[in-house]
Design an enzyme around this catalytic site. Structure first.
Site, PDB file in Angstrom:
ATOM      1  N   GLU A 177     -89.123 -19.775  30.518  1.00  0.00           N
ATOM      2  CA  GLU A 177     -88.320 -20.997  30.633  1.00  0.00           C
ATOM      3  C   GLU A 177     -88.474 -21.883  29.388  1.00  0.00           C
ATOM      4  OE1 GLU A 177     -89.545 -24.055  33.568  1.00  0.00           O
ATOM      5  OE2 GLU A 177     -91.302 -22.817  33.890  1.00  0.00           O
ATOM      6  N   CYS A 185     -92.769   6.968  22.172  1.00  0.00           N
ATOM      7  CA  CYS A 185     -92.578   5.790  23.025  1.00  0.00           C
ATOM      8  C   CYS A 185     -93.050   5.989  24.470  1.00  0.00           C
ATOM      9  CB  CYS A 185     -91.095   5.416  23.087  1.00  0.00           C
ATOM     10  SG  CYS A 185     -90.188   5.667  21.570  1.00  0.00           S
ATOM     11  N   HIS A 229     -88.084 -21.428  36.995  1.00  0.00           N
ATOM     12  CA  HIS A 229     -89.389 -22.083  37.058  1.00  0.00           C
ATOM     13  C   HIS A 229     -90.237 -21.549  38.211  1.00  0.00           C
ATOM     14  CE1 HIS A 229     -92.189 -25.309  36.323  1.00  0.00           C
ATOM     15  NE2 HIS A 229     -92.196 -25.599  37.613  1.00  0.00           N
ATOM     16  N   TYR A 263     -96.259  -0.731  13.583  1.00  0.00           N
ATOM     17  CA  TYR A 263     -96.113  -0.598  15.034  1.00  0.00           C
ATOM     18  C   TYR A 263     -97.181   0.339  15.614  1.00  0.00           C
ATOM     19  CZ  TYR A 263     -91.140  -2.171  15.299  1.00  0.00           C
ATOM     20  OH  TYR A 263     -89.969  -2.864  15.289  1.00  0.00           O
ATOM     21  N   LYS A 310     -96.866   6.870  24.974  1.00  0.00           N
ATOM     22  CA  LYS A 310     -97.574   5.682  24.442  1.00  0.00           C
ATOM     23  C   LYS A 310     -97.513   4.534  25.446  1.00  0.00           C
ATOM     24  CE  LYS A 310     -95.415   2.650  22.897  1.00  0.00           C
ATOM     25  NZ  LYS A 310     -94.694   2.491  21.668  1.00  0.00           N
ATOM     26  N   CYS A 353     -89.779  10.530  20.792  1.00  0.00           N
ATOM     27  CA  CYS A 353     -89.855   9.434  21.767  1.00  0.00           C
ATOM     28  C   CYS A 353     -90.420   9.911  23.110  1.00  0.00           C
ATOM     29  CB  CYS A 353     -88.478   8.822  21.967  1.00  0.00           C
ATOM     30  SG  CYS A 353     -88.448   7.627  23.306  1.00  0.00           S
ATOM     31  N   GLU A 385    -100.224  -0.687  18.075  1.00  0.00           N
ATOM     32  CA  GLU A 385    -100.134  -0.308  19.492  1.00  0.00           C
ATOM     33  C   GLU A 385    -101.334   0.545  19.915  1.00  0.00           C
ATOM     34  OE1 GLU A 385     -95.342  -0.635  20.163  1.00  0.00           O
ATOM     35  OE2 GLU A 385     -96.165   1.359  19.876  1.00  0.00           O
TER      36      GLU A 385
END
Ligand code: NDP
Length: 460
Positions: A442, A48, A437, A180, A51, A43, A184
């Site tokens: 939302e 991760c 908002h 993945y 990356k 990782c 990616e």
């Protein structure tokens, strides 16, 4: 005097191993941890973290383009790979230092060499030849990328390990796979300016994700790169200093680099599992019970080597639960059923819970709330893109059983939505939540009418 040199020997200094070692030491256990490469594991060192830094780098390309619609004049931007690489690598080294320091501060002894299991309570350190007697052993050795399909010339390809070592941005790159990692990295290279081809054997990317999200990704990626679905690789050859990839339809793709991202396999080779009688499963993973204990009571395993859910936060949880259970007197196991996750494509994907097909199969009658819209920013930037959000509700209980988001910051949004879904939120709970908002998120609390759906015969 204890019969053991340490209470716990952790093999592997990645996410799962480091967390387990730190927490166990915090409970007073004498802990030793062996790491043959760099503390931090996949990782932090080659996964991760670096990356995501590259994903950020790529996204500036869109920002520069979009700025014009808001009145900015941006000179033609130039990207320098060497700068990104240097700064990214420095950050990884900084984090590695933090991991090291945290372990040492917790009282864990780190040994920078490969360790293998000698017997149920002994670990052998290969470089020094030392034998360490441990009351318990935790295997947290992770997994490695495979080079598949096994076609002629596949060794000319690089994997997600070597991609971080590239000294220059490839002008042309072929990425193989539809998971993945392929998705990616194809997104990163396309954004940074490489002419990118993404080749996948299936007719949709990201198996296991919601079909409509997969379609939305294919549509977006089709605009950003050369997307070839339902095609396979036959061979790779080096020709005139370039790599030439031949596909099953007879076409050739000439590129500077081929990146294979066709899965990862547990790092069990030569680990000594056979010496203690631990059999791996069909995927090469170590089978464990809910408390991460193997069939040998003194040996535990966490993270990708167990192939449960191969994600960093899951490995961390497994390592923590192991330490709580064994050294903290708090039996804990990880619930692998509901795991929020994100794919850092551009646009991004965030998911928690079941996809639509799975939700139908499990609950029978579900309501599907869906919003597909142009993000507000795109109205001025002129960018042709859509956000897709789906909320799946079990009709019998009103529980939200799946949320799927395709669009900017989906990873950030799904983390928060994941809390609600983990708590068992109902659609009524979503409805009584006041919207923020103007945001894209939302829409998650303002969808009032479900799609008209045909429920399977015999249901409802
Ligand atoms: P995945 O298992 O996710 O995907 C492998 C892909 O390669 C699939 O599309 C698969 O196709 C294809 N494939 C497999 N074998 C072959 C073959 N022989 N020929 C052609 N194609 C093949 O693996 P990844 O390497 O992408 O990722 C590994 C793990 O890392 C994932 O499980 C994920 O959990 C984790 N990860 C998570 C990230 C995140 O959370 N953002 C980021 C990166 C990795 P098919 O679908 O047809 O089987």
């Amino acid at each position: 005097m204890s019969a053991f040199d340490v209470d716990l020997f952790v093999i592997g200094g990645g996410s799962g191993g480091v967390r387990a070692a730190r927490i166990a030491a915090g409970y007073g256990a004498r802990v030793m941890l062996a790491e043959e490469y760099r503390v931090g594991g996949t990782c932090v060192i080659r996964g991760c973290v670096p990356k995501k830094l590259m994903v950020y780098a790529g996204r500036f390309a869109d920002e520069f383009e979009d700025a014009a619609g808001f009145g900015w004049t941006v000179e033609k931007p130039r990207f320098d790979w060497a700068t990104l690489k240097r700064r990214r690598d420095a950050e990884v080294t900084r984090l590695e230092g933090i991991y090291d320091a945290n372990l040492l501060r917790a009282g864990v002894e780190i040994v920078p060499e490969r360790a293998v299991i000698e017997d149920r309570n002994t670990v052998r350190l290969l470089k020094s030849g030392r034998m360490i007697r441990a009351e318990r052993i935790l295997v947290a050795v992770g997994a490695h990328p495979v080079k598949e399909p096994a076609v002629p010339g596949i060794d000319l390809a690089i994997t997600s390990n070597e991609v971080f070592e590239l000294e220059s941005l490839p002008e042309r790159i072929l990425v193989i796979g539809g998971g993945y990692i392929a998705v990616e990295f194809a997104g990163v290279f396309a954004a940074l300016g490489s002419r990118t081809t993404l080749l996948h054997r299936g007719d949709k990317l990201l198996r296991g994700f919601d079909d409509e999200i997969r379609d939305a990704l294919a549509e977006a990626y089709g605009q950003r790169m050369d997307l070839r679905l339902g095609r396979t690789l036959r061979r790779i050859e080096r020709r005139d200093g370039m790599l030439c990839a031949q596909l099953d339809d007879g076409s050739d793709i000439r590129v500077d680099q081929v990146l294979v991202a066709t899965g990862r396999r547990p790092n069990v080779d030569g680990l000594g599992l056979d010496r203690v009688g631990i059999d791996t499963d069909a995927a090469g993973a170590i089978p464990v019970d809910a408390y991460s204990q193997t069939t040998i009571p003194s040996i535990y395993a966490v993270g990708d080597v167990t192939n449960r859910a191969n994600l960093t936060p899951v490995a961390i949880r497994e390592g923590h639960a192991f330490a709580d259970t064994v050294y903290g007197g708090k039996p804990s196991c990880v619930d692998h059923r509901l795991i929020p996750t994100a794919v850092f494509s551009t646009p991004e994907i965030g998911v928690v819970g079941h996809n639509e097909a799975a939700a139908r199969a499990i609950y029978g009658k579900i309501d599907v709330y869906k919003a597909r819209f142009r993000p507000m920013k795109a109205t001025l930037s002129g960018r042709d893109e859509r956000i897709l959000m789906k909320v799946l509700v079990d009709c019998a209980s009103d529980r939200v059983v799946g949320v799927h988001i395709f669009g900017h910051d989906a990873g950030e949004v799904i983390q928060a939505v994941g809390i609600a879904v983990t708590m068992g939120a109902t659609k009524a709970d979503f409805d009584r939540t006041i919207a923020v908002h103007p945001t894209a998120a939302e829409e998650l609390v303002t969808m009032r009418v479900p799609e008209v759906t045909k429920h399977p015969v015999g249901v409802g």
